[in-house]
Every structure is written in C-alpha cells, then in structure tokens.
Design a protein around this motif. Structure first.
Motif, mmCIF file in Angstrom:
data_model
loop_
_atom_site.group_PDB
_atom_site.id
_atom_site.type_symbol
_atom_site.label_atom_id
_atom_site.label_comp_id
_atom_site.label_asym_id
_atom_site.label_seq_id
_atom_site.Cartn_x
_atom_site.Cartn_y
_atom_site.Cartn_z
ATOM 1 N N VAL A 140 -10.399 18.813 110.263
ATOM 2 C CA VAL A 140 -10.829 19.022 109.173
ATOM 3 C C VAL A 140 -10.210 17.625 108.315
ATOM 4 O O VAL A 140 -9.479 17.058 107.951
ATOM 5 N N ASP A 141 -11.474 17.481 107.874
ATOM 6 C CA ASP A 141 -11.567 16.438 106.620
ATOM 7 C C ASP A 141 -11.334 16.776 105.373
ATOM 8 O O ASP A 141 -11.579 17.990 104.711
ATOM 9 N N VAL A 142 -10.023 15.997 104.826
ATOM 10 C CA VAL A 142 -9.591 15.850 103.256
ATOM 11 C C VAL A 142 -10.063 15.031 102.166
ATOM 12 O O VAL A 142 -10.017 14.223 102.484
ATOM 13 N N TRP A 143 -10.725 15.535 101.239
ATOM 14 C CA TRP A 143 -11.472 14.423 100.855
ATOM 15 C C TRP A 143 -10.187 14.534 98.814
ATOM 16 O O TRP A 143 -10.695 15.268 98.509
ATOM 17 N N TYR A 144 -10.504 12.324 98.553
ATOM 18 C CA TYR A 144 -9.753 13.002 97.232
ATOM 19 C C TYR A 144 -10.095 11.278 96.755
ATOM 20 O O TYR A 144 -11.202 10.525 97.708
ATOM 21 N N PHE A 145 -10.253 11.763 95.442
ATOM 22 C CA PHE A 145 -11.383 11.022 94.424
ATOM 23 C C PHE A 145 -10.685 9.876 93.486
ATOM 24 O O PHE A 145 -9.510 10.836 93.222
ATOM 25 N N VAL A 146 -11.371 9.057 93.388
ATOM 26 C CA VAL A 146 -10.355 8.150 91.434
ATOM 27 C C VAL A 146 -11.126 8.311 91.179
ATOM 28 O O VAL A 146 -12.831 7.339 90.554
ATOM 29 N N GLY A 147 -10.696 8.658 89.462
ATOM 30 C CA GLY A 147 -11.177 8.007 88.555
ATOM 31 C C GLY A 147 -11.421 9.317 87.684
ATOM 32 O O GLY A 147 -12.867 9.296 86.979
ATOM 33 N N MET A 148 -10.709 10.540 88.463
ATOM 34 C CA MET A 148 -10.577 11.834 87.741
ATOM 35 C C MET A 148 -10.059 12.185 86.167
ATOM 36 O O MET A 148 -9.739 11.266 86.005
ATOM 37 N N PRO A 149 -10.805 13.060 85.310
ATOM 38 C CA PRO A 149 -9.611 13.076 84.622
ATOM 39 C C PRO A 149 -7.834 12.785 84.374
ATOM 40 O O PRO A 149 -7.364 13.935 85.418
ATOM 41 N N GLU A 150 -7.192 12.216 83.751
ATOM 42 C CA GLU A 150 -6.026 12.317 83.474
ATOM 43 C C GLU A 150 -5.769 12.053 84.746
ATOM 44 O O GLU A 150 -3.767 11.919 84.152
ATOM 45 N N GLN A 151 -6.315 11.621 85.758
ATOM 46 C CA GLN A 151 -5.391 10.564 86.936
ATOM 47 C C GLN A 151 -4.846 9.198 87.021
ATOM 48 O O GLN A 151 -5.947 8.022 86.108
ATOM 49 N N ASP A 152 -3.897 8.633 86.704
ATOM 50 C CA ASP A 152 -3.486 7.468 86.699
ATOM 51 C C ASP A 152 -3.211 6.947 87.965
ATOM 52 O O ASP A 152 -3.018 7.767 89.034
ATOM 53 N N GLU A 153 -2.895 6.022 87.725
ATOM 54 C CA GLU A 153 -2.514 5.007 88.702
ATOM 55 C C GLU A 153 -1.560 5.272 89.939
ATOM 56 O O GLU A 153 -1.338 5.754 91.466
ATOM 57 N N LYS A 154 -0.119 6.279 89.056
ATOM 58 C CA LYS A 154 0.804 7.167 89.662
ATOM 59 C C LYS A 154 -0.088 7.806 90.546
ATOM 60 O O LYS A 154 0.448 8.603 91.884
ATOM 61 N N SER A 155 -0.825 9.300 89.897
ATOM 62 C CA SER A 155 -1.044 10.328 90.354
ATOM 63 C C SER A 155 -1.712 10.045 91.209
ATOM 64 O O SER A 155 -1.818 10.476 92.771
ATOM 65 N N VAL A 156 -2.747 8.164 91.472
ATOM 66 C CA VAL A 156 -3.647 8.956 92.822
ATOM 67 C C VAL A 156 -2.158 7.843 93.728
ATOM 68 O O VAL A 156 -2.813 8.394 94.972
ATOM 69 N N MET A 157 -1.824 7.706 93.409
ATOM 70 C CA MET A 157 -0.852 6.776 94.809
ATOM 71 C C MET A 157 0.215 8.034 95.245
ATOM 72 O O MET A 157 0.547 8.140 96.616
ATOM 73 N N GLU A 158 0.404 8.991 94.504
ATOM 74 C CA GLU A 158 1.265 9.869 94.577
ATOM 75 C C GLU A 158 -0.101 11.212 95.482
ATOM 76 O O GLU A 158 0.707 11.596 96.713
ATOM 77 N N THR A 159 -1.531 10.653 95.029
ATOM 78 C CA THR A 159 -2.595 11.327 95.976
ATOM 79 C C THR A 159 -2.442 10.934 97.779
ATOM 80 O O THR A 159 -2.538 11.748 98.855
ATOM 81 N N VAL A 160 -2.234 9.618 97.979
ATOM 82 C CA VAL A 160 -1.561 9.227 99.419
ATOM 83 C C VAL A 160 -0.660 8.998 99.740
ATOM 84 O O VAL A 160 -0.534 9.818 101.033
ATOM 85 N N ASP A 161 0.476 9.521 99.185
ATOM 86 C CA ASP A 161 2.295 9.845 99.309
ATOM 87 C C ASP A 161 1.482 11.699 100.321
ATOM 88 O O ASP A 161 2.311 11.995 100.885
#
Lengths: 582, 83
Positions: free
Chosen positions: A374-395
């Motif tokens: 299973v591959d799970v894709w995440y994207f950077v540049g979505m609405p309301e997504q800040d740096e903290k949110s992106v790094m939490e996605t990596v977490d």
C-alpha cells in the motif's frame, strides 16, 4: 533519405511531438532544474517526460482509419541522444500535420518553444495543439504566430480523423468540429465545439513498447491505463476534477467512460506484449468505475499475466473488491492519496473521506487479504496547511512505518510544484480557498518557466505557505521522510544518504539562484546568473542525464522502457542526426 | 549457512514465495527472468547488508552482479574479500 543532407526522411501522416517541460533544456546555464525525487508511480526528471495517454489512443484510432501516426517524445529522445541536432531533425520531418500536446501546464514553455522552432524551419507543415491546457487557453494559444490550429475537447479522435482526411484531400478545414484555426491571411476562425461524445471513444494499442537501453539492474517496465476521462471526485487543486472538467469542456456529465469492448481490446493488445509478465500495470481512474464495470476490468486484469498491478483508490476499497483484486493478480499495489494526515486539510483538498484510524484498520485488512503493498501519498500546498501541519504529516508517516513493519506500506510526500492547475477550483477562485496566484495567463506561465529559480516558476502561494516555503518545506518533508525510511530499514542507508545529499545540495543552491533571479535590474541579474552558470550547468547535467529516481526506488535508473518513452522510429535512425555527423 | 544457500533460501521463500529450494538453480536468470524487480531488489539489498555486512552502492547495481545466484554470490564474496 534526404540525399542533400544525408539523413533519413521522417515520413508519416501525423507526427505527434511531446515537448519537454523546458525546450531546449540541453546546456542551459540560465535555468536551474533542482533534483526532487517525485512520489509518482513512475520516475521522471524535472522535464516531466510523460505524455498524455490521449496520444496513444489517437494513434490507435487514426491508424485504424488508415492514417499513419508516429509519436516522438522529444524529452526522451534528447535525454537519450543529447547530441541530436534538432534543426536537422526538424528539416527531416515529412508529415501532413504536426501535433504538440499542451495537456499539463508544466509543458507550456517547452511546447511553445518547440513549435516556434519548427515553424521557423518548416513553414510548410501545419501545426496543431491539443490537450486540457490547450483547450483551456485555446483563445490565447492561437494568437501565437507559430500556432496554426488548436483542437479543443476531451475526446478529439473523430475530429482529428476528419482533419487528416481533409488535409489529404487539400480541402478547407472550416467544417472540422472543435477546431480553432488561422486562415492564410492570419484570421482566427472558430469552428465551434460540437463534438462532445458521451463516451471516451477509444483505447490504446499497446503491442509495441519502447525499448530499454539499460544495462543497469532495474529496468522500468510499466503500462498505464485509464478507463475514463474526467472524474467523479472534486479535488480543488486538480485540473481534471469534476468541476474543472465541467468548467473546461462545458459538460453536464463529469466522467466519460470507455466502452467495455474498447477496454477489452486494450487488454487484448496487452496480452500480445512480449514478456508481459515483467510489466507493472498501473490503473488510474478505476475509482470512478461502477461495480459492474470494475468487475469486468478486474476480470481482464486476471486474464493478463502482469508482474504486478497498481490501483489508485479514492475511498477505502471494500473487502470484496480487495479479494477480487488479489485473485486477479498476486502482486496488487493500492495507492491511497489522503493528501494530509489532518482531516480538516484533507477535506479542504477534496479528500478526507476516511480518518487515519479507519485507514490503518483498512490497511491491516487489505494486507491480510493478500494485498502486496500500500502506497500512501501526501501533498504539500493544500488549503490551511502550514509548515507545522506538513511536518506532522511526516510524523504520521513515521507512525505508519513503525506500525506496518517491512515494506508493505510506503508513505510518500511531494510539494505541488510548479503549478496549481488552470481550470481547477482553487485556480478559478483562489481567494475563497486561501490561494494567491502569481501567473494566470498562458504567456505568464510560459515566461515563468524560463525563470532561473524554481521558486519564481511556481504560480501560486497559500495563506500559510509562500512560494519559498512551498519549496523549502516540501524538500524538508521529503528529506525527513527518507531518513525515517532508512531508520526503520525500509531503504538502504547508503541509498538514502546519497538521495539526501542531492536534496541538501538543492536546498543550498536554490536560494542562491533565487537571490540572483530576483535582482530587479536586468543587466545585473543576467551578470549574476552568468556568474552562476557553470554551477547551474553542472547540476543540471547531473540531474537530467544521470537517470531517474523516485521516492519508491531512490536509485537512478536509465531513461527508456517507460510506456511514454516512444521515439517513433528505430534508434538507429536518430544517429544520423547527431551533431558531429550532420 | 554459506552465502549462496542463504541467498537461495531468501529469494525462494521471500521473493518467489515457494518452498522447494530447487526451483532456483545457480544459473537461473534473476533479473532477466523476472524474479527480482525493483521492489524485491530493495529487500534483497537490505538482506545482503544484514546477513553479510555488505553495502550495495548505487553504482554497483549492475545487471552482471545480480544476474544469477552464482554471480551475486561472487559479487558479495569479492566485496567481503575487498574489505
């Protein structure tokens, strides 16, 4: 053979050319192409070599009607044979019509620059554009002096056949549906858009596949297929989404489906491919299918002995369908694209139809049912997504890696660069969704793609992330995720270290190029960029000609063998066009 | 277990999902025969590191090194001897 030039004549009825993102990308000292291993299913360079699948279906449809069609992927050609003299090659073209795709906006500069060069050399061959972006920007596109025609629409098989018939009979083109064209005196003529079939007419014929040069270990062998055009779903960033499709093509329906007999024909052609059992088959758009059609499709997958099969899925696939998928192929890969771990952001992006908890439970079930990966894709540049949110996605990705040990679950992340799709809801109404656009017109996008700095090429920023942030945070997220994968033993340390080295170099060099590219005085800017020229060229050559890697297989592989690496003629033909020979 | 047996055991059971070790001969084509693909290659490289302490560098991912069980064993031996 053209005796005067001692090169072959490249004769065909319709010559379809797929441009690189930047033309001509060779020896460029003024544009920096930083490394970024993509998260997509097939690795590509920053030239975005894939061509729209419509090229393949057009080829089949027109060939069945006695029109000879050849496709040259100019990116692939020039990456494999960098010595090719393009002027000599263009002189050798002998076709009724040349078609260039402008489907994804990222090819805007490449398509226009290639068209301009062709027109300089071959005024005698009419030149036509087609694709989603070409349809969206048709009125602007036709105003470029080197563009003769634009074929608009999501299914242009029949109009293209009519056009070729008409050109063969030396008749006027004013009855060809969907055509926007220029008369000999430069008048723009609009034939209207009357051809809008409620199906997607035609499948591709896959019997002949591009050869691979590779002597390296892992050849890329992949097919891709879609059962429909348009989409049932409405991801705001996507130019192919439900609302974008309706908006661009002025249709009430948002999905046009391939007839079952066309899907069957496509599989029949796949069965004839030599060593089909060594190919990965990637199905896009199957999430748009009805139960009955999906059942038919899976039956066909089961009859074809692919090495492995991948499906992108919007919802969490039902257990019944999962079992059928596994029955059809033991190595079934599912791609989920929640875009963000944060449900609020995911929903704003047009996803968010399941929680993380639901996804984790589903993955466990899917693996238990025999799903291979299973591959799970995440994207950077979505609405309301800040740096903290992106790094939490990596977490969260780290959490997934620990939860599902081994290689069965592979999360990936990628920044949405360079463009937010024209025609998408976010592009059309940016303020409403927290976006700000930097480039809107075709010419603004074309010009942007000539900028030295990748940051200046990006056409948007969000309330939360500036263009600089999108690049920096995007690279940082990919970097950290790769480190996590090495830490859990999903990828070899040495490979990841090398990959990270490339990201670090990009992170260091991007701001240097950006600073120079932002100098307001043109002469000073050019002087500064020229000073950086050697370093830019050195990096570009390494990134573009060193092979392709992506996050799933972060090791460079040689270009060739991908379904879109078609070059029209045998490789030997092109050796005659090498600079040192012509 | 020696290098070749360890590799055979891993490739047959974990990659080919077979039980009978004899399905993989010393000279069976691993890459050209479609046994090892990009996904299984990553796993194999990780196993080579874990079992034999050999790091497979990107530039060593050559078809000749991974052609057969014999050539792969030879490659690993040469790396161990070169340490």
């Amino acid at each position: 053979m053209n005796a005067a030039r001692n090169v072959p004549i490249l004769k065909t009825d319709l010559l379809l050319l797929h441009p690189p993102g930047t033309y001509d990308f060779r020896d460029r000292r003024d544009i920096y192409f930083p490394f970024l291993g993509t998260s997509g299913d097939v690795p590509i360079t920053p030239l975005y070599e894939y061509f729209p699948i419509g090229f393949a279906t057009l080829k089949r449809f027109l060939s069945d009607r006695d029109h000879e069609v050849k496709i040259i992927n100019v990116s692939t050609l020039l990456l494999r044979y960098p010595q090719i003299d393009m002027n000599a090659l263009i002189h050798a073209f002998d076709s009724l019509l040349i078609g260039i795709d402008l489907h994804w906006m990222v090819h805007v500069q490449g398509s226009l620059a290639l068209a301009e060069q062709i027109k300089k050399i071959r005024k005698d061959i009419p030149l036509i554009f087609g694709g989603i972006s070409a349809t969206y920007y048709a009125e602007q596109l036709i105003r470029y002096p080197f563009v003769d025609m634009v074929m608009r629409g999501y299914d242009t098989h029949e109009p293209m056949s009519c056009l070729l018939d008409t050109l063969k009979q030396h008749k006027r083109v004013d009855a060809i549906p969907n055509l926007l064209w220029k008369s000999k005196d430069g008048q723009i003529c609009n034939n209207g858009i009357s051809h809008s079939p409620q199906i997607y007419t035609c499948g591709a014929a896959w019997e002949k596949q591009p050869s691979s040069l590779t002597k390296k270990i892992s050849t890329i062998r992949e097919f891709l297929s879609t059962q429909n055009v348009g989409c049932s779903y409405n991801c705001g960033w996507c130019g192919g989404s439900r609302d974008a499709f309706k908006r661009i093509y002025k249709q009430k329906k948002s999905v046009m489906r391939k007839p079952l007999q066309e899907i069957e024909q496509e599989f029949d052609s796949l069965k004839k491919v030599s060593e089909i059992d060594k190919y990965y088959f990637y199905s896009i758009g199957s999430y748009n299918e009805t139960k009955r059609r999906m059942g038919f499709f899976l039956d066909k997958v089961g009859e074809t002995n692919f090495k492995s099969v991948g499906y992108e899925q919007y919802h969490l696939t039902s257990e019944k369908v999962l079992k059928t998928m596994v029955k059809a192929n033991m190595r079934t890969v599912i791609t989920l694209s929640p875009e963000s771990h944060d449900l609020k952001v995911a929903k704003l992006a047009g996803r968010g139809v399941y929680t993380n908890d639901e996804m984790e439970k589903w993955i466990e079930k899917a693996l238990n049912h025999g799903i291979y990966k299973v591959d799970v894709w995440y994207f950077v540049g979505m609405p309301e997504q800040d740096e903290k949110s992106v790094m939490e996605t990596v977490d969260y990705c780290r959490h997934l890696l620990h939860l599902f040990k081994g290689n069965a679950v592979n999360p990936m992340i990628c920044p949405m660069i360079p463009f937010l799709d024209p025609g998408s809801s976010f592009f059309e109404d940016p303020e409403k969704y927290g976006y700000r656009l930097y480039h809107k017109t075709l010419e603004e996008h074309r010009f942007a793609m000539t900028r030295a700095s990748i940051i200046n090429r990006i056409n948007y920023e969000t309330k939360m992330l500036t263009r600089e942030d999108l690049v920096r945070v995007g690279y940082k997220a990919v970097r950290r995720l790769m480190e996590e994968k090495a830490a859990v033993g999903l990828l070899p340390d040495s490979w990841v270290n090398k990959y990270i080295g490339k990201i670090d170099d990009a992170l260091e060099f991007i701001p240097i190029v950006h600073e120079a590219d932002c100098i307001s005085d043109e002469k000073d800017r050019q002087r500064e960029l020229e000073r950086l020229g050697d370093e830019i060229l050195l990096r570009n050559n390494s990134i573009l000609f060193g092979g392709v890697a992506n996050q799933a297989f972060p090791v460079n592989r040689e270009i060739g063998g991908r379904w879109f690496d078609e070059i029209g003629w045998e490789e030997e033909v092109f050796t005659a066009f090498h600079n040192n020979i012509v | 277990m020696d290098i070749k047996s360890t590799l055979r055991n891993y490739i047959v059971t974990e990659i080919m999902h077979e039980r009978d070790l004899s399905v993989l001969a010393d000279d069976t084509a691993l890459i050209e025969g479609g046994i090892i693909d990009s996904m299984s290659l990553i796993q194999l490289v990780l196993v080579i590191k874990e079992k034999f302490g050999v790091e497979v560098a990107e530039e060593e991912l050559d078809i000749e090194n991974f052609k057969t069980l014999n050539s792969l064993t030879g490659y690993i031996l040469s790396k161990i001897e070169g340490k």
